[in-house]
Design a protein around this motif. Structure first.
Motif, short mmCIF file in Angstrom:
data_model
loop_
_atom_site.label_atom_id
_atom_site.label_comp_id
_atom_site.label_asym_id
_atom_site.label_seq_id
_atom_site.Cartn_x
_atom_site.Cartn_y
_atom_site.Cartn_z
N VAL A 142 4.52 -29.26 45.09
CA VAL A 142 3.90 -29.98 46.10
C VAL A 142 4.13 -29.61 47.45
N PHE A 143 5.57 -29.40 47.63
CA PHE A 143 5.89 -29.05 48.79
C PHE A 143 5.34 -27.70 49.40
N GLY A 144 5.06 -26.65 48.41
CA GLY A 144 4.42 -25.61 48.84
C GLY A 144 2.75 -25.71 49.06
N ILE A 145 2.40 -26.90 48.14
CA ILE A 145 0.73 -27.17 48.74
C ILE A 145 0.82 -27.79 50.11
N MET A 146 1.64 -28.61 50.41
CA MET A 146 1.65 -29.25 51.91
C MET A 146 1.89 -28.07 52.89
N ALA A 147 2.56 -27.23 52.67
CA ALA A 147 2.84 -26.00 53.49
C ALA A 147 1.27 -25.19 53.59
N GLY A 148 0.88 -25.43 52.48
CA GLY A 148 -0.39 -24.42 52.50
C GLY A 148 -1.69 -25.47 53.10
N VAL A 149 -1.60 -26.71 53.22
CA VAL A 149 -2.12 -27.62 53.76
C VAL A 149 -2.18 -27.16 55.47
N VAL A 150 -0.74 -27.04 55.91
CA VAL A 150 -0.40 -26.91 57.25
C VAL A 150 -1.14 -25.33 57.59
N SER A 151 -1.07 -24.51 56.77
CA SER A 151 -1.45 -23.14 56.97
C SER A 151 -2.98 -23.35 57.14
N ALA A 152 -3.78 -24.26 56.26
CA ALA A 152 -5.19 -24.40 56.12
C ALA A 152 -5.48 -24.82 57.39
N ALA A 288 -3.72 -15.92 54.99
CA ALA A 288 -2.36 -15.42 53.92
C ALA A 288 -1.57 -16.48 53.65
N ALA A 289 -1.08 -17.23 54.46
CA ALA A 289 0.03 -18.28 54.37
C ALA A 289 -0.71 -19.47 53.27
N THR A 290 -1.95 -19.74 53.55
CA THR A 290 -2.67 -20.81 52.63
C THR A 290 -2.86 -20.38 51.35
N VAL A 291 -3.35 -19.17 51.13
CA VAL A 291 -3.25 -18.64 49.76
C VAL A 291 -1.96 -18.63 49.07
N SER A 292 -1.08 -18.19 49.72
CA SER A 292 0.31 -18.19 49.36
C SER A 292 0.83 -19.29 48.87
N ASN A 293 0.87 -20.44 49.85
CA ASN A 293 1.46 -21.79 49.48
C ASN A 293 0.70 -22.45 48.46
N MET A 294 -0.64 -22.38 48.54
CA MET A 294 -1.68 -23.37 47.72
C MET A 294 -1.86 -22.65 46.29
N VAL A 295 -1.71 -21.42 46.24
CA VAL A 295 -1.96 -20.78 45.04
C VAL A 295 -0.79 -20.01 44.12
N VAL A 296 -0.24 -19.10 45.16
CA VAL A 296 0.51 -18.06 44.70
C VAL A 296 2.02 -18.90 44.48
N MET A 297 2.35 -19.73 45.40
CA MET A 297 3.64 -20.38 45.26
C MET A 297 3.77 -21.32 44.09
N PRO A 298 2.49 -22.20 43.88
CA PRO A 298 2.63 -23.09 42.53
C PRO A 298 2.69 -22.25 41.15
N ALA A 299 1.89 -21.07 41.31
CA ALA A 299 2.07 -20.33 40.10
C ALA A 299 3.51 -19.50 39.78
N LEU A 300 4.06 -19.29 40.84
CA LEU A 300 5.47 -18.56 40.77
C LEU A 300 6.29 -19.49 40.28
N SER A 301 6.05 -20.87 40.87
CA SER A 301 7.14 -21.76 40.56
C SER A 301 7.30 -22.05 39.09
N PHE A 344 5.67 -17.35 53.95
CA PHE A 344 5.50 -18.62 54.40
C PHE A 344 6.08 -19.28 53.11
N MET A 345 6.66 -18.64 52.11
CA MET A 345 7.29 -19.35 50.83
C MET A 345 8.45 -20.01 51.31
N ALA A 346 9.24 -19.37 52.33
CA ALA A 346 10.41 -19.96 52.76
C ALA A 346 10.86 -21.28 53.13
N GLY A 347 9.88 -21.81 53.73
CA GLY A 347 9.81 -23.22 54.27
C GLY A 347 9.88 -24.34 53.11
N PRO A 348 8.72 -24.18 52.31
CA PRO A 348 8.88 -25.13 51.30
C PRO A 348 10.08 -25.01 50.22
#
Length: 441
Positions: A142-152, A288-301, A344-348
């Motif tokens: 969820v923190f990653g998705i919020m970072a993705g929202v910021v990126s979006a 790139a950050a939006t894709v990372s935080n909303m797709v890649v990061m939740p999958a990697l978690s 952008f995975m660092a912040g979340p």
């Protein structure tokens, strides 16, 4: 996801707020240069003004972020969210009226004082709100998705800035800032916290913790008994992980502040970039950050601990600045911007690490301390990077290396990466930690 309606409303609020503030980013360097050094591509005064604004606003935020975080633990996230959302309207509305030199300096002064609360205030309180509504097992996603929202919001703001004339940009930004405040007031619901005797708050003594087991906490009254400086010191000394993560936050934020304040001036002097080129680079970065935080990061978690994602993100930030500092052609900054997919995975990740180390009634002050440390980095950053940028972008540089200040920004990320490797790495395969008590060693 539990409490998904509350989570959705905070995401919308964060999106509108960040869209309003980030919409002006691609053009603020041009507006500043035109106001203080009209007709020039290099201007030391503009660099120093930007650095001074960042330093003073950051100094105020060092004290304001833990304060509003602490108050939100007592009085609720929604009540405190009103403050940064309303204050954010004022400076943007000033430039929406006019961008003459006189209006610019009015904006400049207003921005200095409002930035003490607005720069980080919304993210701080939103992070605490998410921690209230989401279990530990889902928190990193969820923190990653919020970072993705910021990126979006960055993507949308950059696209709009790319299409609109400069005058309209500030009018649209002011309208979006008003919309964020109104939406939050209407739709966001405060979630009352329920005391859990297994989750001992870290900012209280052993005697207080034993008392928690005997009676439920009501409205976080015990927080009021703790002085803010004492609470901050206890938080930072509560465990090796929290102490080390705080240092990592400082160096990471030091680098972030350097990029946000001085990268545009470097690219303007090095390749004569204008608003449209800045917008293009920001667009690539934040897509790139939006894709990372909303797709890649939740999958990697599901397979990777947040500590590992933190290390990967910080090293990618170093590589980004290394390539920018030695850029030999105008296309290099565009290519290096693609590293936003990773850095952008660092912040979340760091927000999640801290969140899991505190009890349910300290989420606000924990996130506030996090933002306060970042604000302290905003104070230190211009003291380092303003003179370096001004010197190496001038004709009197000791040697020809226009990107030297950007290399120094990258070194801050490298230091953060090296320190982050000392944080204990969790298991590679996901382990559900939602049922574990939030205890500290």
């Amino acid at each position: 996801m539990e409490n998904w309606k509350n989570v959705l409303h905070i995401f919308v609020t964060v999106f509108l707020s960040n869209f309003a503030s980030l919409l002006v980013n691609p053009t603020i360097a041009d507006v500043t240069m035109e106001a203080v050094c009209p007709g020039k591509d290099e201007c030391s005064l503009a660099i120093y003004l930007t650095g001074f604004q960042q330093a003073v606003g950051g100094l105020g935020s060092v004290f304001m972020m833990p304060l509003i975080g602490n108050l939100s633990d007592t009085y609720g996230r929604k009540v405190l969210l009103n403050i940064p959302l309303i204050l954010a309207i004022i400076p943007t509305a000033t430039l929406a009226v006019s961008r003459t030199t006189e209006f610019f300096y009015v904006y400049y002064v207003l921005k200095i004082f409002t930035a003490m609360v607005t720069e980080g205030g919304v993210i701080c309180l939103s992070s605490g709100y998410l921690a209230d509504n989401v279990s530990e097992a889902n928190r990193v996603s969820v923190f990653g998705i919020m970072a993705g929202v910021v990126s979006a919001a960055n993507v949308c703001g950059t696209l709009v800035a790319r299409l609109l004339p400069t005058g309209r940009i500030f009018q649209v930004a002011a309208a979006a800032a008003v919309a964020a405040a109104v939406y939050m007031r209407i739709f966001l619901q405060e979630k009352p916290q329920e005391a859990d005797p297994l989750e001992h708050p870290i900012l209280k003594s052993a005697t207080e913790n034993n008392q928690v087991e005997k009676e439920a906490l009501t409205n976080a009254d015990v927080i009021k008994k703790i002085s803010l400086p004492k609470a901050i010191i206890r938080l930072l000394r509560s465990s090796f992980t929290v102490s080390l993560a705080s240092i990592v936050v400082f160096f990471c934020s030091l680098a972030d502040a350097g990029v946000q304040a001085f990268l545009m001036y470097y690219l303007k002097a090095r390749f004569h970039f204008q608003k449209d080129q800045f917008a293009d680079i920001l667009l690539i970065t934040y897509i790139a950050a939006t894709v990372s935080n909303m797709v890649v990061m939740p999958a990697l978690s599901k397979f990777m601990a947040e500590e590992t994602m933190l290390c990967i993100g910080l090293f990618a930030g170093f590589l980004n600045m290394l390539f920018d500092s030695i850029a030999w052609a105008p296309w290099v900054p565009y290519a290096s911007a693609l590293l936003g997919l990773i850095c952008f995975m660092a912040g979340p990740s760091i927000r999640c690490i801290i969140s899991k180390k505190v009890g349910p009634y300290e989420q606000g002050i924990a996130q506030g301390c996090l933002m306060g440390i970042a604000a302290l980095a905003n104070v230190v950053s211009p003291l380092i990077y303003s003179p370096l940028s001004a010197l190496f972008l001038s004709d009197g540089a000791p040697f020809y290396f226009p990107g030297f200040s950007m290399l120094c920004v990258g070194l801050a990320w490298l230091i953060a990466f090296l320190l982050s490797t000392l944080i204990k790495i969790g298991p590679i395969l996901w382990k559900d930690r939602s049922s574990e008590p939030c205890l500290l060693a």
